[in-house]
Design a protein around this motif. Structure first.
Motif, short mmCIF file in Angstrom:
data_model
loop_
_atom_site.label_atom_id
_atom_site.label_comp_id
_atom_site.label_asym_id
_atom_site.label_seq_id
_atom_site.Cartn_x
_atom_site.Cartn_y
_atom_site.Cartn_z
N CYS B 47 0.88 -1.06 0.11
CA CYS B 47 -0.04 0.17 -0.13
C CYS B 47 1.04 1.13 0.05
O CYS B 47 1.89 1.37 0.66
N LEU B 48 0.57 2.21 -0.95
CA LEU B 48 1.42 3.30 -1.02
C LEU B 48 0.97 4.32 0.12
O LEU B 48 1.64 5.59 0.03
N CYS B 50 -1.71 6.42 0.23
CA CYS B 50 -2.03 7.46 -0.63
C CYS B 50 -2.52 8.70 0.31
O CYS B 50 -3.38 8.78 1.15
N PRO B 53 -6.53 8.75 -0.99
CA PRO B 53 -6.83 7.27 -1.37
C PRO B 53 -8.13 7.17 -2.30
O PRO B 53 -9.24 7.30 -1.57
N CYS B 55 -9.21 4.14 -2.79
CA CYS B 55 -10.00 2.98 -2.11
C CYS B 55 -11.01 3.31 -1.00
O CYS B 55 -11.97 2.71 -1.02
N PRO B 66 -5.84 3.08 4.28
CA PRO B 66 -4.40 3.37 4.71
C PRO B 66 -4.19 3.22 6.15
O PRO B 66 -3.27 2.75 6.46
N CYS B 108 -8.37 1.24 -6.01
CA CYS B 108 -6.82 1.17 -5.66
C CYS B 108 -5.70 1.57 -6.68
O CYS B 108 -5.89 1.23 -7.87
N ILE B 109 -4.93 2.67 -6.45
CA ILE B 109 -3.95 3.13 -7.33
C ILE B 109 -3.15 2.08 -8.03
O ILE B 109 -2.80 1.97 -9.12
N VAL B 110 -2.63 1.11 -6.99
CA VAL B 110 -1.78 0.17 -7.15
C VAL B 110 -2.48 -0.86 -8.53
O VAL B 110 -1.69 -1.27 -9.19
N VAL B 117 -4.13 -3.49 -4.04
CA VAL B 117 -3.82 -4.28 -2.49
C VAL B 117 -4.96 -5.11 -2.16
O VAL B 117 -6.00 -4.69 -2.51
N ILE B 119 -7.23 -5.50 -0.14
CA ILE B 119 -7.77 -4.79 1.18
C ILE B 119 -8.48 -5.66 1.72
O ILE B 119 -8.64 -6.02 2.89
S1 SF4 Z 1 -5.44 3.38 -2.97
FE1 SF4 Z 1 -4.26 1.24 -2.75
S2 SF4 Z 1 -2.35 2.10 -2.43
FE2 SF4 Z 1 -3.56 3.78 -2.10
S3 SF4 Z 1 -4.10 3.94 0.10
FE3 SF4 Z 1 -5.72 2.67 -0.83
S4 SF4 Z 1 -5.02 0.74 -0.63
FE4 SF4 Z 1 -3.10 2.06 -0.16
#
Ligand code: SF4
Ligand SMILES: Cc1cc2nc3c(=O)[nH]c(=O)nc-3n(C[C@H](O)[C@H](O)[C@H](O)COP(=O)(O)OP(=O)(O)OC[C@H]3O[C@@H](n4cnc5c(N)ncnc54)[C@H](O)[C@@H]3O)c2cc1C
Ligand SMILES: Cc1cc2nc3c(=O)[nH]c(=O)nc-3n(C[C@H](O)[C@H](O)[C@H](O)COP(=O)(O)OP(=O)(O)OC[C@H]3O[C@@H](n4cnc5c(N)ncnc54)[C@H](O)[C@@H]3O)c2cc1C
Ligand code: SF4
Ligand code: FES
Lengths: 278, 470
Positions: B47-48, B50, B53, B55, B66, B108-110, B117, B119
């Motif tokens: 997880c970055l 963010c 976020p 997510c 996060p 999620c950005i990843v 991620v 989650i």
């Molecule tokens: S979008 Fe993904 S990487 Fe960013 S906070 Fe949420 S789970 Fe973490």
């Protein structure tokens, strides 16, 4: 927990009466309604009609025939023992109305279901003839009660050991021939209700039957209890259990009642083997 | 879920170990067996963190994702679960059953370049960790207000309301029609996807907090809403779900061997019929099973039939794969277990024998035509394409509607034309004074997390009412 406060064996132990503490249900119960009972954690949910209820005492009464595993398990419960779960009152109450001359026909444990309805019909001023039947004298139940609940009681046995020798339908036909009958209520084995409805259709007399399909929840949620009434599918637990006998597809009901026949037989044997080993 | 996109990449997600398809297709144990602490921390590290976020916006109840993931990275499991509980009372359930791919993980950005991620897996891990290692310490409760609240229905939405209001100091009683609490979580979703011990523990947690649970109480029959008010309840929450099975109204539908998914799954899950004859409730064991529909309910039915020993199990669905409403993970698991997908296929009638038992069904092949009102291409039958499928068990999983048992006994509560309860979207208030509603009985069959979100909103509104007024 729902405690058994009274227990009575009828017909040599094949039919059992239980009076059970269930104050909330007793307060609401109306003739024609049923409850679902479950004996213990692993038990099946079994629908049984309330033969009586006493709001003051907070009790309901059921009368059931021992036919398979679950009812055999119920039979083993003694006064002071409890059912783990009792749910109700379920189903629509009987629509009781003053119509004049009425015939109530009961067979087997159907007589127990018929009793509160017969009493109700008499109380509101109908002229009630009651016809009850059984295979043989020893299997008759509630004769005295039915006598009190009606104006005229006729008894039949298939083998002639008591009362009229023959089927309830024959006696019913005699009463119908005398004329003026406004309503027939028939509760008992499916073939009996089918035969009664067939005859009353010819006489054009409205006929009410109480259906007993296999049920799970009793609240209209599973559709297991579906029956065909006048070509339409109905859920017996919420739309019934009472229906217009002239509209019921009895053959379908009989086939649906056989759905678990083999499983039930195995399960009953399994239970008896375990119990007898103890 | 591990190979959700089937991509090979630099930073793949940590797969959750699961039972082999061949083995699990014949048992009722949970399919994914859970992360270890090491796996969870490895996955959490993806997880970055963010600043904005995505997510969180994807989660219907706005879990601080996060935030709880960071606590896993730090190894503070007690902190992580307490953080989750702030927004989500049932993380063990949601981690397992949320459609994450269209909610949190979908944003999620990843996930933009590879696999998002995990989650849901992490949420599940926190809850399982607490169950196995936690102190069982209860959250603090406000002093008693002396106000009584009744909650009708013990599904995720009713449980959420009960949990929220008990900690605010109110006196809460749940009324449940079945003999066991949990709603769809106990009677619908199978053991292999959501172990019933987890649901029981969540309910037990509420009971330890002081919530009273009255089972075997069919509200509308055993007791009415007005009688509950007369008993001294000041507010009532109606969360009775969407428990009315839909059938297809095809010829032959009442043959023996055709069950609604509600009946089939209730027998299997609530009544534990897969242990017959050690338990008393039987269930039909089909050799060749057809399941109509392609949602989660259909997948659960099909996978249950496989576990009960079926030789073949077919999902029959009139649209194409893209339109299947089930969670991707469930479709994937079902196919791994050997369930066939008969897509663009529509049943037209059931076939039976002289004993009234199902022997097969007739179907039509479909093709995709013009888009309909929903924007999905409408399936149209191909003329003359009738064919027969042999089957001795058919499970109808084509949706459910509003059960009228309670609502028809409550004439002063407004319903919409489909029988669902009309509520104020901001508060969950119904048109009957002192009564709130939420979950599937308002929205129609939806998801666990949406039912919980509605419960939380209504609980806030009920609390305001009890402290400030209607
Ligand atoms: S979008 Fe993904 S990487 Fe960013 S906070 Fe949420 S789970 Fe973490
Ligand atoms: C609304 C309703 C009210 C009922 N009221 C009464 C009552 O007052 N007294 C009473 O004795 N029985 C009543 N019944 C029937 C009773 O529920 C069944 O006899 C019982 O479920 C049998 O359970 P079992 O496990 O002992 O037998 P099983 O092993 O389940 O069945 C044994 C035999 O009974 C048949 N059977 C199974 N289920 C039913 C059923 N629902 N109805 C009829 N036959 C069935 C089977 O085909 C089988 O041949 C009622 C049923 C319904 C639906
Ligand atoms: C087989 C299946 C699989 C599913 N899979 C998923 C999934 O993977 N992910 C997901 O997010 N969602 C899934 N769902 C949907 C999700 O379970 C529901 O949206 C959610 O449970 C709705 O919650 P609820 O609290 O509104 O109602 P329910 O969970 O339906 O609970 C309602 C409760 O009220 C009780 N009740 C009803 N009437 C009365 C009455 N008159 N008196 C007292 N009690 C009453 C019922 O017995 C029940 O216990 C699935 C649903 C099913 C059926
Ligand atoms: S509650 Fe559901 S949608 Fe929200 S974060 Fe958890 S798994 Fe994702
Ligand atoms: S018993 Fe389930 S709908 Fe009637």
């Amino acid at each position: 927990m729902f405690k058994i406060v009274r227990r009575q064996e009828m017909t040599g132990g094949t039919v059992i009466l239980n009076e059970i503490e269930a104050p909330l249900i007793a307060k609401k119960a109306r003739p024609g309604q049923f409850v679902i009972l479950k004996a213990n954690e692993n038990g099946e949910r079994i629908p049984l009609t309330m033969a009586d209820s006493d709001p003051e005492k907070g009790t309901i009464t059921i009368i059931y025939m021992v036919v398979g595993k679950s009812t055999a398990l119920f039979r083993d419960l003694q006064v002071g023992d409890s059912y783990q779960d009792v749910i109700g009152p379920l189903g629509k109450a009987t629509h009781l109305e003053k119509v004049g001359k009425v015939i109530c026909v009961g067979g087997g444990t159907g007589v127990a279901v018929l009793h509160p309805i017969t009493r109700g019909l008499k109380e509101i001023g109908n002229d009630v003839t009651c016809i009850i039947g059984a295979r043989t004298k020893d299997l008759l139940i509630l004769e005295d009660e039915m006598k009190k609940a009606s104006h005229d009681l006729r008894v039949c046995t298939d083998d002639g050991t008591y009362g009229h020798h023959g089927f309830v339908t024959q006696v019913m036909q005699e009463v119908l021939d005398a004329g003026d009958v406004k309503l027939v209520v028939a509760i008992g084995p499916v073939p009996m209700m089918k035969a009664v409805s067939k005859i009353t259709k010819d006489y054009n007399v409205p006929t009410m039957v109480s259906l007993n399909p296999i049920m799970v929840d009793g609240t209209g949620m599973c559709g297991g209890c579906r029956v065909t009434i006048g070509g339409e599918t109905k859920f017996a637990c919420v739309d019934g259990p009472e229906f217009d006998g002239h509209q019921v597809d009895f053959d379908e009901l009989m086939m649906r009642l056989q759905a678990y026949q083999e499983d039930e037989r195995d399960s009953h044997q399994h239970y008896c083997t375990i119990r007898d080993a103890k | 879920m591990a190979d959700i996109a089937g991509k090979t990449q630099k930073n793949p997600r940590v797969p959750m170990p699961e039972q082999e398809p061949k083995v699990r297709a014949r048992n009722f144990l949970e399919v994914p067996t859970g992360y270890t602490m090491k796996m969870a921390q490895e996955e959490a590290a993806r997880c970055l963190q963010c600043k904005k976020p995505g997510c969180v916006t994807g989660c219907p109840v706005g879990v601080d994702i996060p935030g709880f993931i960071d606590l896993i990275v730090q190894g503070d499991m007690s902190g992580a679960i307490r953080h989750l509980w702030k927004m989500n009372a049932l993380p063990a359930v949601c981690g397992r059953v949320c459609p994450q791919e269209i909610q949190c993980e979908g944003q999620c950005i990843v996930g933009k370049k590879g696999q998002p991620v995990a989650i849901g897996n992490l949420e599940r891990f926190c809850a399982d960790y607490e169950r196995e290692h936690g102190t069982g310490e209860l959250p603090p409760k406000q002093p008693s207000t002396g106000k009584k609240v009744a909650v009708v229905g013990s599904g995720p939405s009713g449980l959420t309301v009960a949990g929220d209001l008990i900690v605010k100091g109110h006196d809460v009683t749940i009324y449940e029609a079945f003999h066991k609490p949990g709603g769809v979580l106990v009677y619908g979703i199978p053991e292999f996807r959501l172990p019933k011990a987890i649901v029981a523990q969540e309910v037990n947690f509420l009971e330890r907090l002081g919530v009273k649970v009255e089972c075997n109480a069919v509200v509308g029959r055993t007791v009415s809403l007005d009688e509950l008010f007369a008993e001294g309840y000041e507010a009532i929450y109606v969360g009775v779900g969407a428990g009315l099975p839909k059938f297809m109204n095809l010829p032959g539908e009442n043959l023996v061997g055709i069950l609604s998914a509600n009946e089939y799954l209730t027998r299997a899950n609530l009544m534990k019929a897969y242990q017959f004859p050690d338990v008393d409730t039987p269930i039909p064991h089909g050799k060749n099973v057809v399941v109509l529909g392609a949602g989660n309910v259909a997948m659960d039915s099909a996978r249950t039939a496989m576990r009960l020993g079926a030789e073949t199990v077919k999902i029959v669905y009139r649209r194409s794969r893209d339109e299947m409403p089930a969670r991707k993970a469930e479709i994937h698991h079902a196919e791994e277990e050997g369930i066939e997908m008969c897509l663009l296929t529509n049943p037209t009638r059931y076939l039976g024998n002289e004993k009234g038992r199902l022997t097969g069904m007739e179907c039509l092949r479909m093709e995709l035509g013009e888009p309909d009102a929903s924007g999905r291409r409408r399936p149209v039958p191909i003329k003359g394409s009738e064919f027969q499928v042999d089957c001795d068990l058919c499970i109808v999983a084509v949706g459910s509607g509003a059960n009228p048992l309670l609502t028809s006994e409550t004439s002063d509560m407004q319903l919409n034309k489909w029988g669902y309860v009309v509520t104020d979207p901001a508060t969950g208030k119904t048109t009957k004074k002192g009564v709130w509603a939420g979950g599937d009985i308002v929205t129609g069959a939806a998801t666990v997390i949406l039912a919980m979100g509605a419960g939380r909103q209504a609980a806030d509104s009920i609390h305001n009412y009890l402290t400030l007024g209607w």
